[in-house]
Design a protein around this motif. Structure first.
Motif, PDB file in Angstrom:
ATOM      1  N   GLU A  63       0.822  -1.206   0.000  1.00 47.78           N
ATOM      2  CA  GLU A  63       0.000   0.000   0.000  1.00 47.78           C
ATOM      3  C   GLU A  63       0.863   1.266   0.000  1.00 47.78           C
ATOM      4  OE1 GLU A  63      -2.857  -0.235   3.171  1.00 47.78           O
ATOM      5  OE2 GLU A  63      -3.660  -2.126   2.407  1.00 47.78           O
ATOM      6  N   LEU A  64       1.959   1.246   0.759  1.00 47.60           N
ATOM      7  CA  LEU A  64       2.883   2.385   0.767  1.00 47.60           C
ATOM      8  C   LEU A  64       3.479   2.612  -0.622  1.00 47.60           C
ATOM      9  CD1 LEU A  64       4.960   2.087   4.072  1.00 47.60           C
ATOM     10  CD2 LEU A  64       3.384   3.897   3.430  1.00 47.60           C
ATOM     11  N   GLU A  65       3.896   1.537  -1.271  1.00 49.35           N
ATOM     12  CA  GLU A  65       4.485   1.639  -2.608  1.00 49.35           C
ATOM     13  C   GLU A  65       3.477   2.171  -3.615  1.00 49.35           C
ATOM     14  OE1 GLU A  65       6.337  -2.072  -3.727  1.00 49.35           O
ATOM     15  OE2 GLU A  65       7.404  -2.159  -1.814  1.00 49.35           O
ATOM     16  N   GLU A  66       2.248   1.653  -3.569  1.00 51.74           N
ATOM     17  CA  GLU A  66       1.220   2.111  -4.502  1.00 51.74           C
ATOM     18  C   GLU A  66       0.898   3.588  -4.280  1.00 51.74           C
ATOM     19  OE1 GLU A  66      -2.113  -0.558  -4.153  1.00 51.74           O
ATOM     20  OE2 GLU A  66      -0.959  -2.236  -4.968  1.00 51.74           O
ATOM     21  N   ALA A  67       0.822   3.999  -3.019  1.00 53.97           N
ATOM     22  CA  ALA A  67       0.544   5.411  -2.711  1.00 53.97           C
ATOM     23  C   ALA A  67       1.679   6.299  -3.207  1.00 53.97           C
ATOM     24  CB  ALA A  67       0.345   5.587  -1.208  1.00 53.97           C
ATOM     25  N   ALA A  68       2.926   5.862  -3.029  1.00 58.08           N
ATOM     26  CA  ALA A  68       4.083   6.642  -3.488  1.00 58.08           C
ATOM     27  C   ALA A  68       4.074   6.768  -5.009  1.00 58.08           C
ATOM     28  CB  ALA A  68       5.378   5.995  -3.009  1.00 58.08           C
ATOM     29  N   LYS A  69       3.744   5.701  -5.699  1.00 56.88           N
ATOM     30  CA  LYS A  69       3.706   5.744  -7.168  1.00 56.88           C
ATOM     31  C   LYS A  69       2.610   6.691  -7.659  1.00 56.88           C
ATOM     32  CE  LYS A  69       6.007   1.411  -7.902  1.00 56.88           C
ATOM     33  NZ  LYS A  69       5.945   0.009  -8.215  1.00 56.88           N
ATOM     34  N   LYS A  70       1.468   6.691  -6.980  1.00 57.27           N
ATOM     35  CA  LYS A  70       0.384   7.618  -7.359  1.00 57.27           C
ATOM     36  C   LYS A  70       0.816   9.066  -7.136  1.00 57.27           C
ATOM     37  CE  LYS A  70      -3.576   4.593  -6.670  1.00 57.27           C
ATOM     38  NZ  LYS A  70      -4.740   4.261  -5.830  1.00 57.27           N
ATOM     39  N   GLU A  71       1.462   9.313  -5.997  1.00 58.12           N
ATOM     40  CA  GLU A  71       1.947  10.670  -5.714  1.00 58.12           C
ATOM     41  C   GLU A  71       2.980  11.113  -6.753  1.00 58.12           C
ATOM     42  OE1 GLU A  71       1.363  13.167  -3.377  1.00 58.12           O
ATOM     43  OE2 GLU A  71      -0.425  12.020  -2.888  1.00 58.12           O
ATOM     44  N   MET A  72       3.866  10.193  -7.144  1.00 57.64           N
ATOM     45  CA  MET A  72       4.888  10.524  -8.131  1.00 57.64           C
ATOM     46  C   MET A  72       4.244  10.808  -9.483  1.00 57.64           C
ATOM     47  SD  MET A  72       8.131  11.093  -8.572  1.00 57.64           S
ATOM     48  CE  MET A  72       9.126  10.201  -7.364  1.00 57.64           C
ATOM     49  N   ASP A  73       3.265  10.006  -9.867  1.00 55.05           N
ATOM     50  CA  ASP A  73       2.557  10.251 -11.130  1.00 55.05           C
ATOM     51  C   ASP A  73       1.910  11.634 -11.133  1.00 55.05           C
ATOM     52  OD1 ASP A  73       3.262   7.736 -12.065  1.00 55.05           O
ATOM     53  OD2 ASP A  73       1.302   6.825 -11.618  1.00 55.05           O
ATOM     54  N   LYS A  74       1.309  11.999 -10.015  1.00 53.09           N
ATOM     55  CA  LYS A  74       0.678  13.318  -9.897  1.00 53.09           C
ATOM     56  C   LYS A  74       1.736  14.419  -9.972  1.00 53.09           C
ATOM     57  CE  LYS A  74      -2.369  16.017  -6.847  1.00 53.09           C
ATOM     58  NZ  LYS A  74      -1.753  17.258  -7.222  1.00 53.09           N
ATOM     59  N   LEU A  75       2.855  14.219  -9.304  1.00 49.77           N
ATOM     60  CA  LEU A  75       3.934  15.211  -9.318  1.00 49.77           C
ATOM     61  C   LEU A  75       4.438  15.430 -10.749  1.00 49.77           C
ATOM     62  CD1 LEU A  75       5.930  16.913  -7.497  1.00 49.77           C
ATOM     63  CD2 LEU A  75       7.462  14.958  -7.693  1.00 49.77           C
ATOM     64  N   VAL A  76       4.695  14.351 -11.447  1.00 53.20           N
ATOM     65  CA  VAL A  76       5.186  14.446 -12.830  1.00 53.20           C
ATOM     66  C   VAL A  76       4.158  15.138 -13.713  1.00 53.20           C
ATOM     67  CG1 VAL A  76       5.769  13.068 -14.872  1.00 53.20           C
ATOM     68  CG2 VAL A  76       6.778  12.489 -12.648  1.00 53.20           C
ATOM     69  N   GLU A  77       2.895  14.825 -13.496  1.00 53.93           N
ATOM     70  CA  GLU A  77       1.827  15.459 -14.270  1.00 53.93           C
ATOM     71  C   GLU A  77       1.747  16.962 -13.983  1.00 53.93           C
ATOM     72  OE1 GLU A  77      -2.946  15.220 -14.038  1.00 53.93           O
ATOM     73  OE2 GLU A  77      -1.947  13.280 -14.387  1.00 53.93           O
ATOM     74  N   ASP A  78       1.942  17.334 -12.715  1.00 52.75           N
ATOM     75  CA  ASP A  78       1.863  18.740 -12.315  1.00 52.75           C
ATOM     76  C   ASP A  78       3.043  19.574 -12.818  1.00 52.75           C
ATOM     77  OD1 ASP A  78      -0.509  18.224 -11.036  1.00 52.75           O
ATOM     78  OD2 ASP A  78       0.351  18.216  -9.008  1.00 52.75           O
ATOM     79  N   PHE A  79       4.184  18.943 -13.048  1.00 53.16           N
ATOM     80  CA  PHE A  79       5.380  19.667 -13.486  1.00 53.16           C
ATOM     81  C   PHE A  79       5.569  19.495 -14.993  1.00 53.16           C
ATOM     82  CE2 PHE A  79       6.326  19.884  -9.042  1.00 53.16           C
ATOM     83  CZ  PHE A  79       7.123  21.006  -8.911  1.00 53.16           C
ATOM     84  N   GLU A  80       4.878  20.342 -15.735  1.00 50.74           N
ATOM     85  CA  GLU A  80       4.972  20.278 -17.191  1.00 50.74           C
ATOM     86  C   GLU A  80       6.384  20.548 -17.685  1.00 50.74           C
ATOM     87  OE1 GLU A  80       2.173  21.677 -19.825  1.00 50.74           O
ATOM     88  OE2 GLU A  80       0.448  21.210 -18.560  1.00 50.74           O
TER      89      GLU A  80
END
Length: 155
Positions: A63-80
């Motif tokens: 669950e920690l790994e999945e949450a971290a991957k989701k956060e990273m995906d959001k971060l990458v999406e937010d930083f055009e």
């Protein structure tokens, strides 16, 4: 002239970490360097298991790994701006400052760009400053970033 070809940017998804990433992206553009976004999943299960031995961690790590991957995906999406640099994403599990230092050593990074205040309050008191430990032990130069408007208070 200094050559910076590989930049490591540890991210913990805090506001300060995100601000440090803006600097890392700019450095990557200026030096035409590779940029690695590096997130360490802190292995809190060791601490929790010590205090709460009855707790099981079968799904906790996943669950920690999945949450971290989701956060990273959001971060990458937010930083055009990341679209304009050669970047990669990597995860590790362990003690953040140790994993950051090991990553920098093992992959010959030329520079680390890190935010100065990720943890606050009790977490900071218990674990100390990751950035401070990285600065002291890193195999390469470390550029530390503090949030704009963050005021230092004398103890």
């Amino acid at each position: 002239m200094i050559e910076i070809k590989k930049i490591l940017c540890p991210v913990d998804f805090s506001e300060t970490s995100n601000y440090a990433l803006t600097y890392a992206i700019d450095f990557a553009k200026v030096f035409n360097a590779e940029l690695e976004l590096f997130h360490v999943i802190f292995d809190e299960s060791q601490i929790v298991a010590f205090y709460l031995p009855q707790v099981t961690f079968q799904n906790f790590d996943k669950e920690l790994e999945e949450a971290a991957k989701k956060e990273m995906d959001k971060l990458v999406e937010d930083f055009e701006e990341l679209k304009n640099v050669n970047y990669s994403v990597k995860f590790a599990k362990g003690t953040p400052f140790l994993e950051i230092i090991n990553e920098a050593k093992e992959n010959s990074f030329d520079m680390i760009v890190i935010g100065t205040h990720g943890r606050t309050g009790l977490e900071h008191a218990l674990f100390g400053s990751t950035a401070e430990k990285v600065v002291r032990k890193a195999p390469c130069p470390v550029f530390t970033v503090r949030l704009k408007g963050h005021k230092f208070k004398m103890p």
